[in-house]
Design a protein around this motif. Structure first.
Motif, short mmCIF file in Angstrom:
data_model
loop_
_atom_site.label_atom_id
_atom_site.label_comp_id
_atom_site.label_asym_id
_atom_site.label_seq_id
_atom_site.Cartn_x
_atom_site.Cartn_y
_atom_site.Cartn_z
N ALA A 195 0.83 -1.21 0.00
CA ALA A 195 0.00 0.00 0.00
C ALA A 195 0.86 1.26 0.00
N ALA A 196 2.08 1.15 0.52
CA ALA A 196 3.02 2.28 0.56
C ALA A 196 3.90 2.33 -0.68
N GLY A 197 3.64 1.44 -1.67
CA GLY A 197 4.40 1.46 -2.92
C GLY A 197 5.69 0.67 -2.88
N LEU A 198 5.79 -0.29 -1.97
CA LEU A 198 7.01 -1.09 -1.84
C LEU A 198 6.75 -2.55 -2.22
N VAL A 199 7.79 -3.20 -2.70
CA VAL A 199 7.71 -4.63 -3.03
C VAL A 199 8.80 -5.38 -2.26
N LEU A 200 8.50 -6.61 -1.90
CA LEU A 200 9.45 -7.44 -1.19
C LEU A 200 10.62 -7.78 -2.11
N ALA A 201 11.83 -7.51 -1.64
CA ALA A 201 13.04 -7.83 -2.40
C ALA A 201 13.77 -9.04 -1.82
#
Length: 181
Positions: free
Chosen positions: A151-157
């Motif tokens: 929701a905050a614009g982040l993806v799991l790396a």
């Protein structure tokens, strides 16, 4: 736990031969020796002070007056802010934001998404939000954390079971690295 008790715990672990700087080692390995780091939920400054010693630009944020006072006493030359992680704004971007020490489990219940959003808002391009916390049944867990990050614009790396990059195979602790999508 008081700031003095918190510091004494880490001093005791170091005296027993354990590495008290796993979180700093992890952040250092992501950054490669240069950059600016936000220690979100910095407590008495253990992670931030170690990263500053390694040459990183540092800012620390914590809501607890005693913890921030302890950090300021140990490293008055560093940038410390007594602010709520659910609403803070430092007006700058960082290469890495670190939430070590179960920060998300100590925030006010129901504010976790706001904390993640505010931390994500402080990431520069290519930055990383790094969080390690214990996983307890019925509490704030990885599915909610990943959804809050998305929701905050982040993806799991990356995800690990320890700050030493133990393989993630489930369990009761996770260290996650999320990056801007």
């Amino acid at each position: 736990m008081s700031g003095r008790d918190y510091d004494a715990r880490w001093e005791r672990l170091a005296a027993e031969g354990q590495n008290p700087h796993g979180e700093a080692d992890f952040a250092d390995s992501l950054l490669g020796g240069a950059g600016r780091v936000l220690d979100a939920g910095c407590g008495t400054g253990r992670v931030a002070i170690e990263l500053a010693r390694r040459g990183y630009g540092i800012a620390g944020v914590d809501i607890d007056d005693e913890m921030i006072s302890g950090a300021r006493a140990k490293a008055p030359e560093l940038e410390w802010h007594q602010m709520d992680l659910a609403s803070f704004d430092l007006g700058e971007a960082f290469d890495t934001v670190v939430m070590a020490g179960n920060v998300l489990l100590f925030t006010a219940p129901g504010t976790e998404a706001a904390v993640v959003e505010r931390c994500a808002a402080h990431l520069g391009a290519g930055g990383a939000l790094v969080a390690g916390f214990g996983l307890r049944g019925g509490g704030y867990g990885l599915s909610r954390y990943d959804a809050d990050c998305a929701a905050a614009g982040l993806v799991l790396a990356e995800r690990y079971s320890t700050w030493e990059r133990g393989a993630w195979e489930g369990g009761d602790y996770a260290v996650s690295v999320h990056r801007p999508a």
